[in-house]
Design a protein around this motif. Structure first.
Motif, PDB file in Angstrom:
ATOM      1  N   GLY A  18       8.801  -4.082   5.052  1.00 60.57           N
ATOM      2  CA  GLY A  18       8.642  -2.642   4.896  1.00 60.57           C
ATOM      3  C   GLY A  18       8.049  -2.239   3.566  1.00 60.57           C
ATOM      4  N   THR A  19       7.396  -1.092   3.567  1.00 58.93           N
ATOM      5  CA  THR A  19       6.861  -0.510   2.343  1.00 58.93           C
ATOM      6  C   THR A  19       7.171   0.981   2.360  1.00 58.93           C
ATOM      7  OG1 THR A  19       4.889  -0.316   0.930  1.00 58.93           O
ATOM      8  CG2 THR A  19       4.528  -0.111   3.300  1.00 58.93           C
ATOM      9  N   GLN A  20       7.626   1.505   1.223  1.00 58.59           N
ATOM     10  CA  GLN A  20       8.079   2.889   1.148  1.00 58.59           C
ATOM     11  C   GLN A  20       6.891   3.827   0.959  1.00 58.59           C
ATOM     12  OE1 GLN A  20      11.583   4.301   0.944  1.00 58.59           O
ATOM     13  NE2 GLN A  20      10.259   6.029   1.468  1.00 58.59           N
ATOM     14  N   VAL A  21       6.899   4.901   1.731  1.00 54.04           N
ATOM     15  CA  VAL A  21       5.931   5.988   1.561  1.00 54.04           C
ATOM     16  C   VAL A  21       6.712   7.268   1.303  1.00 54.04           C
ATOM     17  CG1 VAL A  21       4.190   7.406   2.711  1.00 54.04           C
ATOM     18  CG2 VAL A  21       4.160   4.911   2.998  1.00 54.04           C
TER      19      VAL A  21
ATOM     20  N   GLY B 193      -2.624  14.369   1.123  1.00 57.00           N
ATOM     21  CA  GLY B 193      -3.292  13.179   0.612  1.00 57.00           C
ATOM     22  C   GLY B 193      -3.361  12.066   1.635  1.00 57.00           C
ATOM     23  N   SER B 194      -3.883  10.931   1.184  1.00 60.61           N
ATOM     24  CA  SER B 194      -4.094   9.777   2.064  1.00 60.61           C
ATOM     25  C   SER B 194      -3.542   8.504   1.427  1.00 60.61           C
ATOM     26  CB  SER B 194      -5.591   9.584   2.338  1.00 60.61           C
ATOM     27  OG  SER B 194      -6.148  10.693   2.995  1.00 60.61           O
ATOM     28  N   LEU B 195      -3.174   7.574   2.274  1.00 65.33           N
ATOM     29  CA  LEU B 195      -2.807   6.218   1.880  1.00 65.33           C
ATOM     30  C   LEU B 195      -3.319   5.259   2.938  1.00 65.33           C
ATOM     31  CD1 LEU B 195       0.945   6.433   0.730  1.00 65.33           C
ATOM     32  CD2 LEU B 195      -1.020   5.927  -0.728  1.00 65.33           C
ATOM     33  N   ARG B 196      -3.601   4.027   2.517  1.00 63.08           N
ATOM     34  CA  ARG B 196      -3.905   2.972   3.482  1.00 63.08           C
ATOM     35  C   ARG B 196      -2.909   1.845   3.294  1.00 63.08           C
ATOM     36  NH1 ARG B 196      -9.122  -0.953   4.659  1.00 63.08           N
ATOM     37  NH2 ARG B 196      -8.422  -1.992   2.760  1.00 63.08           N
TER      38      ARG B 196
ATOM     39  N   GLY C 236       0.774  -1.225   0.000  1.00 63.24           N
ATOM     40  CA  GLY C 236       0.000   0.000   0.000  1.00 63.24           C
ATOM     41  C   GLY C 236       0.808   1.278   0.000  1.00 63.24           C
ATOM     42  N   GLY C 237       2.123   1.150   0.090  1.00 64.16           N
ATOM     43  CA  GLY C 237       2.954   2.342   0.049  1.00 64.16           C
ATOM     44  C   GLY C 237       2.989   2.946  -1.347  1.00 64.16           C
TER      45      GLY C 237
ATOM     46  N   VAL D   9      -3.712  -6.294   9.323  1.00 62.47           N
ATOM     47  CA  VAL D   9      -3.761  -5.043  10.071  1.00 62.47           C
ATOM     48  C   VAL D   9      -3.565  -3.899   9.082  1.00 62.47           C
ATOM     49  CG1 VAL D   9      -1.290  -5.087  10.652  1.00 62.47           C
ATOM     50  CG2 VAL D   9      -2.888  -3.810  12.091  1.00 62.47           C
ATOM     51  N   TYR D  10      -4.231  -2.791   9.358  1.00 67.08           N
ATOM     52  CA  TYR D  10      -4.220  -1.647   8.455  1.00 67.08           C
ATOM     53  C   TYR D  10      -3.714  -0.392   9.157  1.00 67.08           C
ATOM     54  CZ  TYR D  10      -7.546  -4.742   6.091  1.00 67.08           C
ATOM     55  OH  TYR D  10      -8.148  -5.820   5.498  1.00 67.08           O
ATOM     56  N   LEU D  11      -3.211   0.526   8.358  1.00 66.18           N
ATOM     57  CA  LEU D  11      -2.884   1.856   8.854  1.00 66.18           C
ATOM     58  C   LEU D  11      -3.437   2.857   7.835  1.00 66.18           C
ATOM     59  CD1 LEU D  11      -1.448   3.382  11.167  1.00 66.18           C
ATOM     60  CD2 LEU D  11       0.507   3.604   9.603  1.00 66.18           C
ATOM     61  N   GLN D  12      -4.510   3.527   8.221  1.00 63.14           N
ATOM     62  CA  GLN D  12      -5.072   4.584   7.391  1.00 63.14           C
ATOM     63  C   GLN D  12      -4.354   5.872   7.726  1.00 63.14           C
ATOM     64  OE1 GLN D  12      -7.532   4.521   4.941  1.00 63.14           O
ATOM     65  NE2 GLN D  12      -6.942   6.657   4.623  1.00 63.14           N
TER      66      GLN D  12
END
Length: 125
Positions: free
Chosen positions: A118-121, A16-19, A8-9, A79-82
């Motif tokens: 890990g995922t890059q944001v 803006g938004s990401l989940r 999701g990154g 598990v999510y992170l909005q």
């Protein structure tokens, strides 16, 4: 042992938004407290949010409280992170982590036994 895979990154503009999602396999997901951390280049790993096994309790870092929301779906082992109202300083690699003490809401990364890759944001100004 549990395997964790974040997704999701990406690149988003400020405001803006990401989940983010973190899918678990290999162990009963519902026995773990789950957390999100992040790490920016040259900085230590930073606690963001944690949710207990039953989702009865959550805890947030002051830097993200009111902007980020952690949640979990034990039926989907996820598990999510909005993340809303993102800022350039939110740019980092984001990690999910599992704690085998299911009621604990620790901010200490050393107390988490399981980590994703890990995922890059990236948040542009």
């Amino acid at each position: 042992q549990v395997q964790l895979v974040e997704s999701g990154g990406g690149l988003v503009q400020a405001g803006g938004s990401l989940r983010l999602s973190c899918a678990a396999s290999g162990r009963t997901f519902g026995t773990l407290a789950m957390a999100w951390f992040r790490q920016a280049p040259g900085k230590e790993r930073e606690f963001l949010a944690v949710i207990t096994r039953s989702a009865a309790t959550t805890r947030y870092a002051s830097s993200v409280k009111g902007r980020f929301t952690i949640s979990r779906d034990n039926a989907k082992n996820t598990v999510y992170l909005q993340m809303n109202n993102l800022k350039p300083e939110d740019t980092a690699v984001y990690y999910c982590a599992g704690d085998t003490t299911p009621w604990r809401t620790s901010t200490n990364p050393d107390e988490y036994e399981n980590w994703g890759q890990g995922t890059q944001v990236i948040v542009s100004a």
